[in-house]
Design a protein around this motif. Structure first.
Motif, PDB file in Angstrom:
ATOM      1  N   ASP A 189      16.605  68.931  61.289  1.00  0.00           N
ATOM      2  CA  ASP A 189      16.560  70.085  62.178  1.00  0.00           C
ATOM      3  C   ASP A 189      15.477  69.901  63.232  1.00  0.00           C
ATOM      4  O   ASP A 189      14.907  68.806  63.378  1.00  0.00           O
ATOM      5  CB  ASP A 189      16.356  71.379  61.374  1.00  0.00           C
ATOM      6  CG  ASP A 189      15.038  71.376  60.604  1.00  0.00           C
ATOM      7  OD1 ASP A 189      14.859  72.245  59.748  1.00  0.00           O
ATOM      8  OD2 ASP A 189      14.174  70.491  60.857  1.00  0.00           O
ATOM      9  N   VAL A 190      15.194  70.965  63.959  1.00  0.00           N
ATOM     10  CA  VAL A 190      14.256  70.871  65.073  1.00  0.00           C
ATOM     11  C   VAL A 190      12.839  70.537  64.591  1.00  0.00           C
ATOM     12  O   VAL A 190      12.084  69.829  65.268  1.00  0.00           O
ATOM     13  CB  VAL A 190      14.277  72.176  65.906  1.00  0.00           C
ATOM     14  CG1 VAL A 190      13.732  73.360  65.122  1.00  0.00           C
ATOM     15  CG2 VAL A 190      13.530  72.003  67.212  1.00  0.00           C
ATOM     16  N   ILE A 191      12.485  71.024  63.412  1.00  0.00           N
ATOM     17  CA  ILE A 191      11.142  70.743  62.885  1.00  0.00           C
ATOM     18  C   ILE A 191      10.990  69.270  62.526  1.00  0.00           C
ATOM     19  O   ILE A 191       9.985  68.636  62.863  1.00  0.00           O
ATOM     20  CB  ILE A 191      10.842  71.641  61.658  1.00  0.00           C
ATOM     21  CG1 ILE A 191      10.816  73.117  62.075  1.00  0.00           C
ATOM     22  CG2 ILE A 191       9.504  71.256  61.026  1.00  0.00           C
ATOM     23  CD1 ILE A 191      10.635  74.082  60.919  1.00  0.00           C
ATOM     24  N   SER A 192      12.001  68.713  61.864  1.00  0.00           N
ATOM     25  CA  SER A 192      11.901  67.295  61.472  1.00  0.00           C
ATOM     26  C   SER A 192      11.882  66.384  62.692  1.00  0.00           C
ATOM     27  O   SER A 192      11.238  65.325  62.681  1.00  0.00           O
ATOM     28  CB  SER A 192      13.058  66.911  60.551  1.00  0.00           C
ATOM     29  OG  SER A 192      14.295  66.939  61.231  1.00  0.00           O
ATOM     30  N   PHE A 193      12.570  66.795  63.790  1.00  0.00           N
ATOM     31  CA  PHE A 193      12.511  65.987  65.009  1.00  0.00           C
ATOM     32  C   PHE A 193      11.089  65.950  65.565  1.00  0.00           C
ATOM     33  O   PHE A 193      10.578  64.889  65.933  1.00  0.00           O
ATOM     34  CB  PHE A 193      13.463  66.536  66.070  1.00  0.00           C
ATOM     35  CG  PHE A 193      13.388  65.801  67.379  1.00  0.00           C
ATOM     36  CD1 PHE A 193      14.124  64.640  67.585  1.00  0.00           C
ATOM     37  CD2 PHE A 193      12.555  66.237  68.404  1.00  0.00           C
ATOM     38  CE1 PHE A 193      14.031  63.933  68.781  1.00  0.00           C
ATOM     39  CE2 PHE A 193      12.454  65.546  69.606  1.00  0.00           C
ATOM     40  CZ  PHE A 193      13.199  64.395  69.789  1.00  0.00           C
ATOM     41  N   VAL A 194      10.448  67.114  65.652  1.00  0.00           N
ATOM     42  CA  VAL A 194       9.080  67.175  66.185  1.00  0.00           C
ATOM     43  C   VAL A 194       8.125  66.387  65.283  1.00  0.00           C
ATOM     44  O   VAL A 194       7.210  65.710  65.775  1.00  0.00           O
ATOM     45  CB  VAL A 194       8.632  68.642  66.348  1.00  0.00           C
ATOM     46  CG1 VAL A 194       7.154  68.718  66.734  1.00  0.00           C
ATOM     47  CG2 VAL A 194       9.484  69.337  67.395  1.00  0.00           C
ATOM     48  N   MET A 195       8.347  66.457  63.972  1.00  0.00           N
ATOM     49  CA  MET A 195       7.511  65.695  63.038  1.00  0.00           C
ATOM     50  C   MET A 195       7.580  64.202  63.352  1.00  0.00           C
ATOM     51  O   MET A 195       6.540  63.528  63.427  1.00  0.00           O
ATOM     52  CB  MET A 195       7.975  65.929  61.595  1.00  0.00           C
ATOM     53  CG  MET A 195       7.632  67.293  61.031  1.00  0.00           C
ATOM     54  SD  MET A 195       8.379  67.553  59.391  1.00  0.00           S
ATOM     55  CE  MET A 195       7.569  66.279  58.417  1.00  0.00           C
ATOM     56  N   ARG A 196       8.800  63.677  63.538  1.00  0.00           N
ATOM     57  CA  ARG A 196       8.964  62.245  63.778  1.00  0.00           C
ATOM     58  C   ARG A 196       8.440  61.853  65.157  1.00  0.00           C
ATOM     59  O   ARG A 196       7.793  60.824  65.322  1.00  0.00           O
ATOM     60  CB  ARG A 196      10.427  61.845  63.652  1.00  0.00           C
ATOM     61  CG  ARG A 196      10.952  61.947  62.234  1.00  0.00           C
ATOM     62  CD  ARG A 196      12.238  61.187  62.049  1.00  0.00           C
ATOM     63  NE  ARG A 196      12.033  59.753  62.256  1.00  0.00           N
ATOM     64  CZ  ARG A 196      12.779  58.812  61.698  1.00  0.00           C
ATOM     65  NH1 ARG A 196      13.765  59.147  60.883  1.00  0.00           N
ATOM     66  NH2 ARG A 196      12.564  57.535  61.941  1.00  0.00           N
ATOM     67  N   TRP A 197       8.748  62.663  66.159  1.00  0.00           N
ATOM     68  CA  TRP A 197       8.349  62.306  67.533  1.00  0.00           C
ATOM     69  C   TRP A 197       6.830  62.372  67.696  1.00  0.00           C
ATOM     70  O   TRP A 197       6.213  61.472  68.255  1.00  0.00           O
ATOM     71  CB  TRP A 197       9.039  63.239  68.529  1.00  0.00           C
ATOM     72  CG  TRP A 197       8.722  62.865  69.947  1.00  0.00           C
ATOM     73  CD1 TRP A 197       7.567  63.093  70.641  1.00  0.00           C
ATOM     74  CD2 TRP A 197       9.572  62.166  70.859  1.00  0.00           C
ATOM     75  NE1 TRP A 197       7.641  62.595  71.915  1.00  0.00           N
ATOM     76  CE2 TRP A 197       8.878  62.018  72.079  1.00  0.00           C
ATOM     77  CE3 TRP A 197      10.866  61.663  70.773  1.00  0.00           C
ATOM     78  CZ2 TRP A 197       9.423  61.393  73.191  1.00  0.00           C
ATOM     79  CZ3 TRP A 197      11.412  61.040  71.886  1.00  0.00           C
ATOM     80  CH2 TRP A 197      10.697  60.901  73.076  1.00  0.00           C
ATOM     81  N   GLU A 198       6.234  63.480  67.217  1.00  0.00           N
ATOM     82  CA  GLU A 198       4.787  63.679  67.386  1.00  0.00           C
ATOM     83  C   GLU A 198       3.974  62.970  66.306  1.00  0.00           C
ATOM     84  O   GLU A 198       2.749  62.927  66.390  1.00  0.00           O
ATOM     85  CB  GLU A 198       4.470  65.177  67.357  1.00  0.00           C
ATOM     86  CG  GLU A 198       5.147  65.996  68.453  1.00  0.00           C
ATOM     87  CD  GLU A 198       4.445  65.876  69.785  1.00  0.00           C
ATOM     88  OE1 GLU A 198       3.447  65.123  69.865  1.00  0.00           O
ATOM     89  OE2 GLU A 198       4.885  66.529  70.749  1.00  0.00           O
ATOM     90  N   ASN A 199       4.675  62.436  65.280  1.00  0.00           N
ATOM     91  CA  ASN A 199       4.000  61.774  64.156  1.00  0.00           C
ATOM     92  C   ASN A 199       2.990  62.719  63.493  1.00  0.00           C
ATOM     93  O   ASN A 199       1.816  62.392  63.312  1.00  0.00           O
ATOM     94  CB  ASN A 199       3.314  60.490  64.610  1.00  0.00           C
ATOM     95  CG  ASN A 199       2.923  59.604  63.435  1.00  0.00           C
ATOM     96  OD1 ASN A 199       3.514  59.692  62.363  1.00  0.00           O
ATOM     97  ND2 ASN A 199       1.909  58.769  63.628  1.00  0.00           N
TER      98      ASN A 199
END
Length: 474
Positions: free
Chosen positions: A67-77
């Motif tokens: 979801d949107v949270i997991s995307f931000v987690m991966r992108w922003e590390n």
């Protein structure tokens, strides 16, 4: 922990995954989804997909997804809570390790109001289908099938002062909350509580994520108003929502949505396989609604009522949609008063043809303007042309200007060159063409004359050679 879950769900509902990912990387619309090059592994052909309807992303190359949270987690590390904080800041929710009591109460209230509305929608739906009632008779008379009634969750509010209120109180909800979320009205003078909607066909209003946030009710007797919407609450703002978008967003074709005014117009079109359609909520189109449309489509075909009020609403909607950078066309309803009548008279094929033949908005504006003037009167014709050319001057594209300059010329029998000059199209080349054409005609004529001289001379010489007396005379 339950409070934190509620807050996270609220953040996710406010942060559209397409908008968030678009801020980080380039994605393009592909059918009902969006695609791009995966940012989490090297690839030349895009295998990264984002689903607006499901609010998830998936890479078919490296299997990244979520979801949107997991995307931000991966992108922003970053870890989960840091990603939540980033998104909370983006959508205007103050999120600390220690959440303020005010923020906590607000999130709880939002979720409670949504639960109440969902329960109310179930109650109205059960009323409609579980017993004989005028609401069901009305919908069947309007030609709706049971399948489409269920699809849109339509219902019926009983002809009772407090049937919904008693049902919700029995479910454990507080009377004050029922008033706050707009389903129950309180008269302070008499301290009386009663249902806001009574003896009406009920249209549940969903946000584009599929959550019930309000209702529209259509009266079944001579009461006024004919249509009654929920008041604005913590979860419902009619200026920022569109009826049917939760369903139609899955059926958008060619980046195009059809915009209608009423609930029944939308449902009737949908039942006849015109599915990429949304409706305003009983008010003029707002810039907030236009911006919401722009998230899903670049083009809009307006299909409002054909009466004077509908034409005026169309003119207002055109300007609002243009502000949101949306291309606008207008559908011609011919001899029908609204889309519901049109689809019943001409069917799917007729409406589909009308979609294909819909006019660019500037032609609609010129036609409406024309009705104000008598074009048989030279003075009025001049005023019409002057006002119409003001519309054309605002167009950015020279091609559009030229196209509708030609249309205006045909309407008025005024030369295309004059109208082009009046709308700011440079006509120098046109005059050069005319001059060149004139010169070419002159050359052609001179050539013909010179050829004539040669023929005469040849004939004359022949006569001299054949006649001695003529030679002597010459």
């Amino acid at each position: 922990m339950n409070d934190l879950k509620d807050i996270i769900e609220e953040i996710k509902s406010r942060c559209d995954i397409v908008d968030v990912i678009s801020d980080y990387m380039h994605i393009e619309k592909s059918g009902s989804n969006y695609t791009g090059l995966c940012p989490f592994h090297t690839e030349k052909t895009g295998s990264f997909m984002v689903s607006k309807s499901k609010q998830i992303y998936k890479c078919f190359g490296c299997n990244a997804g979520g979801d949107v949270i997991s995307f931000v987690m991966r992108w922003e590390n970053v870890d989960f809570m840091e990603a939540v904080k980033i998104l909370a800041k983006r959508c205007g929710i103050t999120l600390n390790r220690n959440i303020s009591e005010e923020e906590r109460q607000k999130i709880q209230e939002i979720n409670k109001f949504r639960e109440i509305h969902t329960e109310a929608a179930r109650f109205y739906f059960a009323n409609l289908l579980s017993r004989k009632n005028p609401g069901y008779e009305y919908l069947k008379k309007r030609g709706l099938s049971d399948k489409i009634i269920k699809k849109f969750g339509l219902g019926y509010s009983l002809n009772s002062w407090n049937s919904l209120m008693n049902h919700l109180l029995a479910k454990g909800y507080d009377k004050a909350d029922l008033v706050k979320c707009g389903l129950v009205t309180h008269k302070s003078e008499t301290n009386k509580y009663y249902d806001r909607f009574r003896n009406r066909v009920m249209f549940p209003i969903f946000n584009y994520n599929g959550k019930v946030i309000g209702f529209g009710g259509r009266v079944l007797d001579d009461s006024l108003p004919k249509y009654l919407n929920s008041p604005e609450t913590l979860i419902f703002n009619k200026r920022l929502n569109l009826y049917g978008l939760n369903i139609s967003k899955k059926s958008i074709k060619d980046d195009t949505l059809i915009l209608v005014e009423g609930y029944m117009d939308l449902i009737s079109l949908y039942q006849n396989n015109i599915e990429n359609v949304v409706a305003t909520l009983g008010t003029a189109l707002t810039i907030g609604q236009a911006k919401l449309i722009r998230k899903f489509a670049k083009n809009v075909i307006i299909s409002y009522d054909s009466d004077q009020a509908g034409q005026n609403a169309t003119l207002r909607a055109i300007d609002i949609l243009l502000q949101a950078d949306i291309k606008v066309k207008i559908l011609n309803l011919k001899d029908c008063k609204d889309p519901d009548d049109f689809i019943k008279k001409y069917g799917f094929e007729g409406y589909k043809k009308a979609i294909d033949e819909s006019d660019y908005y500037i032609k609609f504006k010129i036609d409406i303007l024309k009705n104000k003037y008598n074009l048989q009167n030279d003075t009025q014709k001049m005023s019409f042309v002057e006002e119409a050319t003001l519309l054309l001057r605002r167009l950015k594209s020279p091609i559009e200007k030229d196209l509708y300059a030609k249309y205006l010329s045909d309407l008025t029998n005024i030369s295309i060159e004059s109208i082009r000059a009046n709308v700011g199209i440079k006509v120098k080349n046109n005059y050069n063409n005319i001059k060149n054409n004139t010169n070419n005609r002159k050359i052609e004529q001179m050539s013909k004359i010179q050829n004539g001289y040669l023929k005469v001379e040849a004939k004359f010489i022949k006569l001299l050679m054949e006649n001695k007396n003529w030679r002597n005379s010459v």
